[in-house]
Design a protein around this motif. Structure first.
Motif, PDB file in Angstrom:
ATOM      1  N   ILE A  25       0.839  -1.203   0.000  1.00  0.00           N
ATOM      2  CA  ILE A  25       0.000   0.000   0.000  1.00  0.00           C
ATOM      3  C   ILE A  25       0.873   1.252   0.000  1.00  0.00           C
ATOM      4  O   ILE A  25       0.559   2.254  -0.658  1.00  0.00           O
ATOM      5  N   ALA A  26       1.986   1.178   0.731  1.00  0.00           N
ATOM      6  CA  ALA A  26       2.815   2.373   0.849  1.00  0.00           C
ATOM      7  C   ALA A  26       3.698   2.592  -0.373  1.00  0.00           C
ATOM      8  O   ALA A  26       3.976   3.741  -0.744  1.00  0.00           O
ATOM      9  N   VAL A  27       4.126   1.506  -0.987  1.00  0.00           N
ATOM     10  CA  VAL A  27       5.138   1.647  -2.040  1.00  0.00           C
ATOM     11  C   VAL A  27       4.526   1.516  -3.442  1.00  0.00           C
ATOM     12  O   VAL A  27       4.808   2.330  -4.315  1.00  0.00           O
ATOM     13  N   VAL A  28       3.718   0.509  -3.631  1.00  0.00           N
ATOM     14  CA  VAL A  28       3.276   0.186  -4.993  1.00  0.00           C
ATOM     15  C   VAL A  28       1.997   0.941  -5.358  1.00  0.00           C
ATOM     16  O   VAL A  28       1.873   1.483  -6.463  1.00  0.00           O
ATOM     17  N   LYS A  29       1.065   0.947  -4.412  1.00  0.00           N
ATOM     18  CA  LYS A  29      -0.252   1.488  -4.750  1.00  0.00           C
ATOM     19  C   LYS A  29      -0.192   2.961  -5.194  1.00  0.00           C
ATOM     20  O   LYS A  29      -0.829   3.315  -6.213  1.00  0.00           O
ATOM     21  N   PRO A  30       0.579   3.834  -4.464  1.00  0.00           N
ATOM     22  CA  PRO A  30       0.625   5.229  -4.939  1.00  0.00           C
ATOM     23  C   PRO A  30       1.200   5.339  -6.349  1.00  0.00           C
ATOM     24  O   PRO A  30       0.731   6.134  -7.161  1.00  0.00           O
ATOM     25  N   ARG A  31       2.186   4.532  -6.637  1.00  0.00           N
ATOM     26  CA  ARG A  31       2.792   4.571  -7.964  1.00  0.00           C
ATOM     27  C   ARG A  31       1.796   4.103  -9.018  1.00  0.00           C
ATOM     28  O   ARG A  31       1.715   4.677 -10.108  1.00  0.00           O
ATOM     29  N   ALA A  32       1.080   3.068  -8.693  1.00  0.00           N
ATOM     30  CA  ALA A  32       0.088   2.569  -9.640  1.00  0.00           C
ATOM     31  C   ALA A  32      -0.983   3.636  -9.893  1.00  0.00           C
ATOM     32  O   ALA A  32      -1.395   3.857 -11.040  1.00  0.00           O
TER      33      ALA A  32
ATOM     34  N   LEU B 392       9.645  -1.575 -11.133  1.00  0.00           N
ATOM     35  CA  LEU B 392       9.028  -1.596 -12.472  1.00  0.00           C
ATOM     36  C   LEU B 392       8.100  -0.408 -12.651  1.00  0.00           C
ATOM     37  O   LEU B 392       8.083   0.264 -13.691  1.00  0.00           O
ATOM     38  N   PHE B 393       7.328  -0.121 -11.619  1.00  0.00           N
ATOM     39  CA  PHE B 393       6.431   1.024 -11.688  1.00  0.00           C
ATOM     40  C   PHE B 393       7.224   2.318 -11.803  1.00  0.00           C
ATOM     41  O   PHE B 393       6.807   3.255 -12.513  1.00  0.00           O
ATOM     42  N   LEU B 397       6.753   4.912 -14.548  1.00  0.00           N
ATOM     43  CA  LEU B 397       6.358   6.259 -14.146  1.00  0.00           C
ATOM     44  C   LEU B 397       7.277   7.294 -14.772  1.00  0.00           C
ATOM     45  O   LEU B 397       6.808   8.350 -15.221  1.00  0.00           O
ATOM     46  N   GLU B 398       8.573   6.986 -14.781  1.00  0.00           N
ATOM     47  CA  GLU B 398       9.528   7.929 -15.341  1.00  0.00           C
ATOM     48  C   GLU B 398       9.172   8.233 -16.785  1.00  0.00           C
ATOM     49  O   GLU B 398       9.090   9.386 -17.214  1.00  0.00           O
ATOM     50  N   PHE B 399       8.926   7.146 -17.519  1.00  0.00           N
ATOM     51  CA  PHE B 399       8.578   7.293 -18.928  1.00  0.00           C
ATOM     52  C   PHE B 399       7.247   8.012 -19.071  1.00  0.00           C
ATOM     53  O   PHE B 399       7.088   8.913 -19.916  1.00  0.00           O
ATOM     54  N   ALA B 400       6.284   7.642 -18.243  1.00  0.00           N
ATOM     55  CA  ALA B 400       4.955   8.248 -18.338  1.00  0.00           C
ATOM     56  C   ALA B 400       5.005   9.725 -17.971  1.00  0.00           C
ATOM     57  O   ALA B 400       4.304  10.540 -18.576  1.00  0.00           O
ATOM     58  N   ARG B 401       5.837  10.067 -16.972  1.00  0.00           N
ATOM     59  CA  ARG B 401       5.945  11.495 -16.582  1.00  0.00           C
ATOM     60  C   ARG B 401       6.493  12.309 -17.741  1.00  0.00           C
ATOM     61  O   ARG B 401       5.991  13.403 -18.042  1.00  0.00           O
ATOM     62  N   GLN B 402       7.527  11.767 -18.387  1.00  0.00           N
ATOM     63  CA  GLN B 402       8.094  12.509 -19.531  1.00  0.00           C
ATOM     64  C   GLN B 402       7.052  12.663 -20.636  1.00  0.00           C
ATOM     65  O   GLN B 402       6.895  13.746 -21.217  1.00  0.00           O
ATOM     66  N   GLU B 403       6.349  11.566 -20.887  1.00  0.00           N
ATOM     67  CA  GLU B 403       5.353  11.619 -21.948  1.00  0.00           C
ATOM     68  C   GLU B 403       4.233  12.582 -21.572  1.00  0.00           C
ATOM     69  O   GLU B 403       3.729  13.339 -22.415  1.00  0.00           O
ATOM     70  N   ALA B 404       3.836  12.547 -20.302  1.00  0.00           N
ATOM     71  CA  ALA B 404       2.762  13.438 -19.856  1.00  0.00           C
ATOM     72  C   ALA B 404       3.203  14.896 -19.922  1.00  0.00           C
ATOM     73  O   ALA B 404       2.405  15.774 -20.271  1.00  0.00           O
ATOM     74  N   GLN B 405       4.479  15.121 -19.581  1.00  0.00           N
ATOM     75  CA  GLN B 405       4.992  16.482 -19.654  1.00  0.00           C
ATOM     76  C   GLN B 405       4.944  17.010 -21.088  1.00  0.00           C
ATOM     77  O   GLN B 405       4.506  18.129 -21.359  1.00  0.00           O
ATOM     78  N   ALA B 406       5.402  16.157 -22.010  1.00  0.00           N
ATOM     79  CA  ALA B 406       5.369  16.542 -23.418  1.00  0.00           C
ATOM     80  C   ALA B 406       3.932  16.731 -23.880  1.00  0.00           C
ATOM     81  O   ALA B 406       3.600  17.681 -24.602  1.00  0.00           O
TER      82      ALA B 406
END
Lengths: 197, 561
Positions: A25-32, B392-393, B397-406
C-alpha cells in the motif's frame, strides 16, 4: 497430517502479512495510482490533439490574416473623421486639382452616435464650391471616394456666370463617419504577411 | 554429491557407528552394550551410551554429521500387512490402526509411520502391501537425546526390522522373475516372502534368526573329552556358528574346547526343525499344491552366510535353494561389513525414510521451524516482489511522466491555439457586425458625378436647368431639377420638356421620375415652360476601399466598380 500452528507463529504470520500489505500500500499502490492518472492525462491530451488538425490551424491563420487587413482598413478610414485639418487639406488639394473654388468649408460638430448597436460617430461637413460643371462633378466624386466613410447628404447645384464664364455653384453637405471597433477587434493587431495572430 | 552421514545400529548387544558416504558404508566402530529388555532400563541404557558413541564418532571424524538410527527396542513394532484397499492412503491408515491393536501402549504416546510398498500388478484381489513402524515416543526421545549428546544431528530413528522387511519385500515385488520363495535370515528375525513379477503372494515373519541359533549354542554341552559341561559365551557361540554353521558330525568346531559337530548339531537341530516347519507351513499356505514342489528358494540376509544352512534347508524342504552371493562376505565381527542388516538398511535409507520415527516434541519443533522458514521465505519473496513491482512502476512512471509532460506542453499549445481561435471567432463576429453597420450607413448613395453627367447629357439645348439638388434621407437619395423648357420658333408652343422627362425616365441612374410643376414662363426674353421634376437616384454599390499604397495622401485611386 494435522498441522498444529503455534500461537507465536500465527502472530508472526499475521505481522508478516500486515507488513507485506502495508509495504504494497505504501510503495506500490501510490505509484500505480499515479501511473493511471498520467496515462489518463496522456490519453486526454491525445484526443485534444486530434481535434486540432493542421487544416484547422491553416483555416485559422487565413481568417486571422483577412480580419487583420480589414481592421487596418477600417482604422485607416476612421482617421479622417478624427482629423478635420487633414480633411480640410485633402479637400483643398482636390479643389486645386480640379480647379474649383472653395467658397465655404465648414466642418461641423460631431453628431451623436446614431446607432447604439453599432457604435459610430458622424462629423458633418458642408462646403460650397464654384467652378465648371464637369470640374465640380469630378471634384464631388473625388470627395466621396476619399479613403474614409463619407456619406453624401445633400447637394444643391446652381448655374451661375463668373466673368462671363458659365459656372456652377455647388453646396455640398456630407457626413464623415467613424466606426468604433468592438473589444474583440481591439486586440487584433496588424500582422505580417503570413497572418500570424 | 554424496553427503556424509552417520548410521547408528542399536541392536540387543551393541551399537554400531557407521560412517556413510551416500548409501555406502566407508568405516565403522562398535560399542558393546548389553541392552535391557525392560523399557525404562532400555531407555536409560541408550542415554548412557552417549559418551561411548561420542568417542566412536570422534574416531570416525563424524562430529556434527546428521545421524540416522536403525534400532531394535523392547517396545518397537514392525508389522507387514497386505490389504485389499484400492487407495494407498486408506491402506496406510488401516495398517496403522491394525498395528495399534498389537501395541502394548496407547496410540497417543506412540509414533507411527506406514509405508506402502506397492500394489499387486495382477491377481484377484490385488492387494496393497504396507509396512508399519511404531514405537513409544519416550523411546524415540531417548535415542534422539543420545544422538544429540554424542555430537550428532538427529534426523530420525527407524526400527531395523521394519526397514529390512520393506527393503526385502520391495525387492521381491520388483523382481521380474516368476514367483519363488525368498527367505531373509536376519540377526533377530527372518522373513519369508513368496512373490515375483510385481506380486507378493505370501509374506510372514519368522521369529528365528542368527541370534536364536547362537543362543542355542550357549546351552550346556559336554565336550568329547571330559565330563564337565561347558557353556559357550556369546562371542564363542557366534564364532562357531558363523565359521562352521551346520558342520558334519566329525568336524572339529573348537579345538581348544574339543568340540565337534556331534556336540553342536543337537543344539541347533530343534531350532532348525522349527524353522523348517515354519517354512513348510508357509509354503503350504502361500502356494498351490501343484507349484509347491517345483518352487525354488532364494536365501539372503546375513544368515545365508552360515555354512551349510542352505544345503540343510534344501535337503529338508526338498527344494532348490540358492544363496544371494551379496551376503557371502558377511563378517559378524566387523561393524562395517558388507552383507549385514545395517548395510541393507543404509542402502535403502532414502527410499525408506518414510518409516523414520521422530519424537513428538522434535516433530513439532521441526514442523514449527519448517513453517517459520516458509513464512520468512514467503515474506522475503513477497517483499522482493513488491520491491521489483515498485522498481518496475518507477521505470514506467519515469517514462509516463516525460510523456505526460510533453503531452501537457502540446495540450497547452492546443489550448492557446483554441483560445486564439475563440478570440478570432469573436473578432470575426464583431467584424461581421461592423461590416453590417458600415454597409447599412454607407449604402444607398448615388454616384454624384455620373448623375450630373447624365443630366448634362440628357438635357437638350432647349432646356435650361436652374437648379439641381440631391438629398439623402432614410436610405435613399431624392433628386430635384428645376429649369426652363424653352420653345422654338418652329415648334410653336411645344417644348422639349416631355422628351427630356422621358429620357430621364429611361436613364438607369434615375427612377420614379415625376414632372412636378409646369408653368408658363419666360427666361430672359425667351418664352417657355418653367418646370420642376423629382426623381429618386439609383444607388450604386460602393466598391471595397483598396488598401492604401505607400505614401498616398488618401486620394482616390480606388478601383472603379
Amino acid at each position: 497430517m494435522n498441522i498444529n500452528i503455534p500461537r507465536e507463529l500465527a502472530a508472526q504470520a499475521v505481522i508478516v502479512l500486515a507488513v507485506c500489505i502495508g509495504a504494497w500500500i505504501a510503495v506500490v499502490k501510490p505509484r500505480a495510482a499515479e501511473l493511471v492518472q498520467l496515462e489518463q492525462t496522456i490519453s486526454e491530451s491525445s484526443s485534444s490533439l486530434n481535434s486540432m488538425s493542421p487544416e484547422t490551424v491553416e483555416n485559422l491563420q487565413r481568417k486571422i490574416a483577412s480580419v487583420q487587413k480589414r481592421v487596418a482598413q477600417v482604422k485607416l478610414h476612421n482617421q479622417l473623421a478624427d482629423d478635420s485639418s487633414r480633411l480640410y487639406g485633402l479637400v483643398m488639394d482636390l479643389a486645386d486639382e480640379h480647379r474649383v473654388q472653395v467658397q465655404r468649408l465648414q466642418p461641423g460638430l460631431e453628431l451623436k452616435k446614431a446607432n447604439a448597436e453599432s457604435q459610430f460617430a458622424a462629423m458633418k461637413l458642408d462646403l460650397t464650391v464654384e467652378g465648371r460643371y464637369e470640374a465640380v462633378a469630378a471634384f464631388l466624386e473625388q470627395i466621396t471616394n476619399l479613403e474614409a466613410f463619407i456619406r453624401p447628404v445633400s447637394l444643391q447645384i446652381t448655374p451661375t456666370t463668373v466673368d462671363g464664364t458659365p459656372t456652377a455653384t455647388a453646396e455640398f453637405g456630407c457626413e464623415v463617419l467613424s466606426f468604433a471597433l468592438a473589444e474583440p477587434l481591439m486586440g487584433v493587431k496588424a500582422g505580417g504577411a503570413d497572418g500570424q495572430p | 554429491m554424496k553427503t556424509k552421514t552417520i548410521a547408528l545400529g542399536l541392536v540387543l548387544d551393541r551399537i554400531d557407528i557407521l560412517l556413510c558416504h551416500g548409501d555406502r558404508i566407508v568405516a565403522g566402530r562398535r560399542v558393546d552394550i548389553a541392552f535391557d529388555a525392560d523399557t525404562g532400563a532400555w531407555s536409560e541404557t541408550v542415554k548412557g551410551a552417549a559418551r561411548q558413541v561420542r568417542a566412536a564418532v570422534a574416531e570416525l571424524k563424524g562430529n556434527g554429521l546428521p545421524a540416522f538410527v536403525f534400532y531394535r527396542s523392547p517396545t518397537e513394532c514392525s508389522e507387514y500387512a497386505g490389504l485389499n484397499f484400492r487407495s494407498a492412503d486408506e491402506a496406510q491408515q488401516a495398517a496403522i490402526l491394525a498395528c495399534a491393536d498389537s501395541l502394548s501402549y496407547p496410540l497417543d504416546v506412540a509414533c507411527c509411520q506406514a509405508l506402502v510398498l506397492g500394489r499387486d500388478a495382477s491377481g484377484s484381489p490385488r492387494q496393497n502391501h504396507v509396512v508399519v513402524a511404531a514405537d513409544r515416543d519416550d523411546a524415540i526421545g531417548a535415542m534422539a537425546e543420545m544422538v544429540e549428546e554424542a555430537g550428532l544431528k538427529f534426523r530420525w530413528a527407524a526400527p531395523l526390522d521394519a526397514v529390512i522387511i520393506s527393503s526385502f519385500a520391495k525387492m521381491v515385488m520388483q523382481s521380474s522373475e516368476p514367483p519363488i520363495g525368498h527367505l531373509y535370515i536376519g540377526e533377530h528375525r527372518s522373513f519369508f516372502v513368496i512373490g515375483g513379477a510385481g506380486n507378493i503372494l505370501f509374506a510372514r515373519p519368522i521369529s528365528i534368526g542368527i541370534n536364536a541359533l547362537a543362543a542355542s549354542l550357549r546351552r550346556p554341552l559336554r565336550p568329547i573329552s571330559g565330563n564337565q559341561t561347558i557353556e559357550l559365551d556369546r562371542k564363542s557361540a557366534q564364532a562357531i556358528l558363523h565359521e562352521h554353521g551346520f558342520p558334519e558330525r566329525n568336524q572339529v568346531v573348537d579345538q581348544e574346547r574339543g568340540l565337534t559337530g556331534a556336540q553342536i548339531i543337537p543344539l541347533l537341530q530343534p531350532l532348525l526343525q522349527r524353522f523348517i516347519v515354519e517354512l513348510r507351513q508357509s509354503l503350504r499356505f502361500g502356494m498351490p499344491e501343484n507349484q509347491r514342489q517345483s518352487v525354488s528358494l532364494m536365501i539372503c540376509g546375513p544368515g545365508s552366510a552360515i555354512p551349510g544352512f542352505a544345503s540343510v534347508m534344501g535337503d529338508e524342504l526338498h527344494l532348490t535353494v540358492n544363496c544371494d552371493p551379496k551376503y557371502a562376505a558377511f563378517d559378524f565381527t566387523k561393524p562395517a561389513t558388507g552383507g549385514s542388516e545395517m548395510a541393507d538398511a543404509v542402502a535403502q535409507r532414502k527410499p525408506l525414510s518414510v518409516l523414520g520415527l521422530l519424537p513428538q516434541r522434535v516433530a513439532k519443533d521441526r514442523q514449527t521451524n519448517r513453517l517459520t522458514r516458509w513464512l520468512w521465505t514467503g515474506a522475503a519473496t513477497a517483499l522482493l516482489l513488491i520491491g521489483a513491482d515498485a522498481a518496475l512502476f518507477n521505470c514506467r512512471l519515469e517514462f509516463a511522466r516525460q510523456e505526460a509532460q510533453a503531452a501537457q506542453a502540446r495540450t497547452d499549445d492546443v489550448k492557446t491555439l483554441q483560445a486564439s481561435g475563440e478570440r478570432l471567432f469573436a473578432a470575426i463576429s464583431a467584424m461581421n457586425s461592423l461590416e453590417t453597420a458600415i454597409q447599412r450607413e454607407t449604402s444607398g448613395s448615388i454616384n454624384l458625378r455620373a448623375c450630373l453627367q447624365e443630366l448634362s447629357r440628357l438635357t437638350p439645348e432647349s432646356v435650361r436647368l436652374t437648379g439641381i439638388s440631391f438629398h439623402h434621407a432614410e436610405g435613399r437619395t431624392n433628386g430635384h431639377v428645376a429649369g426652363y423648357a424653352l420653345g422654338t420658333q418652329t415648334s410653336g408652343s411645344r417644348t422639349q420638356l416631355e422628351p427630356f422627362i422621358e429620357q430621364l425616365r429611361h436613364s438607369p441612374l434615375f427612377e420614379k421620375v415625376v414632372l412636378a410643376n409646369v408653368q408658363a414662363g419666360v427666361l430672359g426674353d425667351m418664352p417657355g415652360q418653367r418646370f420642376e421634376a423629382n426623381f429618386i437616384g439609383v444607388s450604386t454599390p460602393r466598391h471595397a476601399p483598396a488598401i492604401a499604397a505607400a505614401g498616398s495622401k488618401g486620394s482616390t485611386g480606388g478601383a472603379t466598380p
